[in-house]
Design an enzyme around this catalytic site. Structure first.
Site, short mmCIF file in Angstrom:
data_model
loop_
_atom_site.label_atom_id
_atom_site.label_comp_id
_atom_site.label_asym_id
_atom_site.label_seq_id
_atom_site.Cartn_x
_atom_site.Cartn_y
_atom_site.Cartn_z
CE1 TYR A 120 35.15 40.06 45.12
CE2 TYR A 120 34.53 40.21 42.81
CZ TYR A 120 34.93 40.82 43.97
OH TYR A 120 35.10 42.18 44.01
N GLY A 167 45.18 48.59 50.91
CA GLY A 167 45.05 47.97 49.59
C GLY A 167 44.99 49.00 48.47
NE ARG A 184 39.84 36.17 32.66
CZ ARG A 184 40.32 37.28 33.21
NH1 ARG A 184 41.53 37.30 33.75
NH2 ARG A 184 39.60 38.39 33.23
CG PHE A 187 42.36 35.45 28.60
CD1 PHE A 187 43.31 34.46 28.43
CD2 PHE A 187 42.40 36.21 29.77
CE1 PHE A 187 44.29 34.22 29.39
CE2 PHE A 187 43.36 35.97 30.74
CZ PHE A 187 44.32 34.98 30.55
CG ASN A 190 42.56 42.42 37.85
OD1 ASN A 190 42.81 42.31 39.04
ND2 ASN A 190 41.41 42.08 37.34
CG LEU A 191 44.57 44.17 30.18
CD1 LEU A 191 45.32 43.03 29.51
CD2 LEU A 191 43.44 44.67 29.28
CB THR A 237 31.65 40.88 39.44
OG1 THR A 237 31.81 39.58 38.92
CG2 THR A 237 31.49 40.81 40.93
CE LYS A 240 33.03 42.43 47.35
NZ LYS A 240 33.57 43.55 48.09
CB SER A 293 32.23 44.07 42.14
OG SER A 293 32.70 43.64 40.89
CG ASP A 353 44.81 46.09 55.33
OD1 ASP A 353 45.27 44.95 55.18
OD2 ASP A 353 44.39 46.79 54.39
CG ASN A 354 44.46 40.51 57.05
OD1 ASN A 354 44.54 41.15 55.99
ND2 ASN A 354 43.87 39.34 57.13
P1 NAD Z 1 43.16 44.79 47.71
O1 NAD Z 1 43.42 43.35 47.93
O2 NAD Z 1 44.27 45.64 47.17
O3 NAD Z 1 42.64 45.48 49.05
C1 NAD Z 1 41.90 44.79 50.03
C2 NAD Z 1 42.51 45.11 51.38
O4 NAD Z 1 41.79 44.38 52.38
C3 NAD Z 1 43.97 44.69 51.47
O5 NAD Z 1 44.73 45.71 52.09
C4 NAD Z 1 43.92 43.44 52.31
O6 NAD Z 1 45.11 43.21 53.04
C5 NAD Z 1 42.73 43.74 53.22
N1 NAD Z 1 42.14 42.52 53.79
C6 NAD Z 1 41.79 41.39 53.13
N2 NAD Z 1 41.31 40.49 54.00
C7 NAD Z 1 41.32 41.07 55.23
C8 NAD Z 1 40.96 40.64 56.54
N3 NAD Z 1 40.48 39.43 56.76
N4 NAD Z 1 41.12 41.51 57.56
C9 NAD Z 1 41.63 42.74 57.36
N5 NAD Z 1 42.00 43.19 56.15
C10 NAD Z 1 41.85 42.37 55.10
O7 NAD Z 1 41.89 44.89 46.75
P2 NAD Z 1 41.28 46.13 46.00
O8 NAD Z 1 41.48 45.94 44.55
O9 NAD Z 1 41.75 47.38 46.64
O10 NAD Z 1 39.74 45.91 46.28
C11 NAD Z 1 39.10 46.55 47.34
C12 NAD Z 1 37.60 46.26 47.33
O11 NAD Z 1 37.04 46.64 46.09
C13 NAD Z 1 37.21 44.82 47.55
O12 NAD Z 1 36.07 44.80 48.36
C14 NAD Z 1 36.88 44.31 46.16
O13 NAD Z 1 35.95 43.27 46.20
C15 NAD Z 1 36.29 45.57 45.55
N6 NAD Z 1 36.40 45.62 44.08
C16 NAD Z 1 37.64 45.62 43.49
C17 NAD Z 1 37.74 45.70 42.11
C18 NAD Z 1 39.09 45.69 41.42
O14 NAD Z 1 39.12 45.52 40.20
N7 NAD Z 1 40.19 45.87 42.12
C19 NAD Z 1 36.58 45.80 41.33
C20 NAD Z 1 35.34 45.80 41.97
C21 NAD Z 1 35.26 45.71 43.35
C1 WQD Z 2 40.07 42.69 31.57
C2 WQD Z 2 40.07 42.12 30.16
C3 WQD Z 2 40.25 39.73 30.03
C4 WQD Z 2 44.32 39.33 31.54
C5 WQD Z 2 37.84 41.55 37.07
C6 WQD Z 2 36.84 40.84 37.93
C7 WQD Z 2 35.76 41.78 38.34
C8 WQD Z 2 36.32 43.04 38.98
C9 WQD Z 2 37.37 43.67 38.13
C10 WQD Z 2 36.40 42.77 41.36
C11 WQD Z 2 39.23 40.86 30.04
C12 WQD Z 2 41.44 40.41 29.40
C13 WQD Z 2 43.11 39.90 31.11
C14 WQD Z 2 45.13 38.66 30.58
C15 WQD Z 2 43.51 39.18 28.86
N1 WQD Z 2 36.95 42.77 40.23
N2 WQD Z 2 42.73 39.82 29.80
N3 WQD Z 2 44.69 38.62 29.28
O1 WQD Z 2 37.81 40.33 34.18
O2 WQD Z 2 36.96 42.60 33.52
O3 WQD Z 2 37.20 42.03 35.89
O4 WQD Z 2 38.37 42.69 37.78
O5 WQD Z 2 35.24 42.95 41.65
O6 WQD Z 2 34.94 41.10 39.23
O7 WQD Z 2 36.31 39.76 37.19
O8 WQD Z 2 39.22 42.40 34.56
O9 WQD Z 2 41.57 43.00 34.23
O10 WQD Z 2 40.98 40.58 34.64
O11 WQD Z 2 40.38 41.64 32.47
O12 WQD Z 2 43.18 39.10 27.69
O13 WQD Z 2 46.19 38.12 30.89
O14 WQD Z 2 41.40 41.74 29.84
O15 WQD Z 2 39.85 38.63 29.29
O16 WQD Z 2 38.58 40.91 28.82
P1 WQD Z 2 37.75 41.76 34.44
P2 WQD Z 2 40.61 41.88 34.03
#
Ligand code: NAD
Ligand code: WQD
Length: 381
Positions: free
Chosen positions: A172, A15, A332, A242, A222-223, A150, A176, A148, A37-38
């Protein structure tokens, strides 16, 4: 001579975040990587490219044995299937064992989590229970967890410290939060357990090579990935902002965007800090849910600097040369005005530092997207 590297299991290393963590682990010289990874939200190509970058960057200095240790061993499997996880631990008994786990795999879409909560509880919580149980039985008790920002919900104070109250507002976010609670209890049960949760703010950007990056399936929610994909011609309808009536300087939401390479390096920092007893002394300062006797702690990973939606559009416009069509629509559901980390605890105790600036982040996001307009799909390696 066999490689001296320690084996780290990274769940979800194909991922976005996992692939960059895997690269940092390999580049550190300390670790080799095995993953499960699946490919629910990723492609196997990502792991191959991570190994290729590591080979290129370390190739000249690495011994033949060490070069082999740069290949990520990929188990195609599902973390909700206990046998899929256990197979790895069993196989590695004859390969020096697993030193620790970085648990990244999860489902992460806030909106979707409310629609299919049972699936989220299964993948994000039940699978973590399986993983911890198997680790405990195999006496692998070093753990780094992808949490996160969040978990803070609507913060009472910005910048946010780890000791702030935790009030996640989505299914979600609650998964966490519950995993963090679980880790604290597990660490309380046995002094051999050591766990660090890393609360990510908004990761963005890509490795500067542009060979790995964020490739979400479908329309990005995501933005930054959305802006990057617009600049290669997708979603010609333009960006819907948003809300522009938030109590922020330009009325749009403010977030703490952190370069993915800094975030990923934070995991290598956390692995290095796990053996240090002193960081676990004052755990009430670093959890948000009170003191605990065990070796569990949570850290913010952020830059500590807030950027608004419009500032990010401007920065991506400069990086890509693309002129965005922007329209303001209503808020949003679930968005909070401002989420910015206080990263001091991680800087002090993990030796963490978010070094990259906004320009570098947008440059690397665009470099990845322009080199891979269709993402990993269709790529040969
Ligand atoms: P991602 O979806 O790119 O990566 C997650 C990976 O886990 C993927 O490769 C997916 O195929 C694998 N996966 C999902 N379900 C599975 C399962 N049942 N078995 C095996 N593999 C599985 O997401 P990411 O953005 O890389 O996020 C990774 C971690 O970070 C997550 O735990 C997410 O909650 C956390 N996180 C992400 C963000 C963000 O903004 N991307 C922010 C805060 C926290
Ligand atoms: C960023 C800003 C939107 C899209 C999310 C999860 C959080 C964490 C990180 C996993 C915000 C604005 C976005 C669009 C917009 N993930 N926006 N138009 O919401 O801060 O966080 O990802 O843990 O849990 O909630 O990130 O990139 O979605 O948004 O105006 O089409 O961009 O409103 O202010 P966010 P985001």
């Amino acid at each position: 001579m066999p490689s001296q590297r320690k084996n780290i299991l990274i769940t979800g290393a194909a991922g976005y975040i996992g692939s960059h963590i895997a690269l940092c682990c390999l580049l550190s010289g300390e670790y080799s990587v095995v993953t499960i990874d699946n490919f629910h939200n990723s492609f196997p190509t990502a792991c191959k490219r991570v190994s290729a970058i590591a080979q290129r960057e370390l190739g000249a200095s690495a011994s033949d044995e060490d070069k082999k240790a740069l290949d990520i061993e990929v188990y195609r499997g599902d973390i909700t299937v206990k046998e899929d996880i256990e197979k790895i631990f069993k196989d590695y008994e004859s390969k020096g064992g697993i030193y620790g786990v970085i648990h990244v795999a999860a489902l992460k879409a806030v909106g979707e989590s409310g629609e299919i909560p049972i699936k989220y509880y299964d993948v994000n919580i039940a699978a973590t229970v399986h993983l911890l149980d198997i680790m405990d039985r195999y006496k692998v008790r070093n753990f780094v967890y992808s949490s996160s920002a969040t978990v803070y919900g609507v913060p009472e104070e910005v910048p946010i410290r780890e000791s702030a109250g935790l009030k996640p507002e989505s299914c979600y976010g609650r998964t966490k939060f519950m995993c963090e609670l679980m880790l604290r209890d597990v660490c309380d049960s046995n002094p051999e357990w050591r766990a660090i949760s890393l609360r990510y703010f908004n990761p963005a950007g890509a490795h500067p090579s542009g060979e790995i990056g964020e490739d979400p399936r479908g329309r990005p929610g995501n933005l930054l990935p959305l802006l990057a994909q617009m600049a290669v011609g997708k979603f010609p309808e333009g960006l819907k902002v948003f809300g522009n009536d938030y109590p922020t300087p330009d009325g749009t939401c403010v977030r703490d965007y952190i370069h993915i390479m800094d975030l990923a390096q934070g995991h290598v920092d956390a692995l290095a800090a796990l053996p240090k007893d002193d960081i676990f002394q004052n755990t009430d300062k670093g959890t948000g849910f009170g003191a605990s006797g065990g070796k569990y702690k949570a850290y913010n990973l952020g830059k500590g600097k807030g950027m608004s939606v419009l500032q990010m559009v401007d920065a991506m416009q400069k990086a890509s040369g693309f002129t965005y069509k922007v329209e303001t629509v209503g808020r949003r559901t679930g968005d909070v005005p401002e989420l910015v980390a206080n990263p001091e605890l991680a800087e002090k105790e993990l030796n963490f530092k978010a070094k990259h600036n906004l320009e570098e982040m947008c440059r690397d996001q665009w470099n990845w997207q322009s080199k891979n307009p269709q993402g990993y799909e269709g790529a040969s390696a």
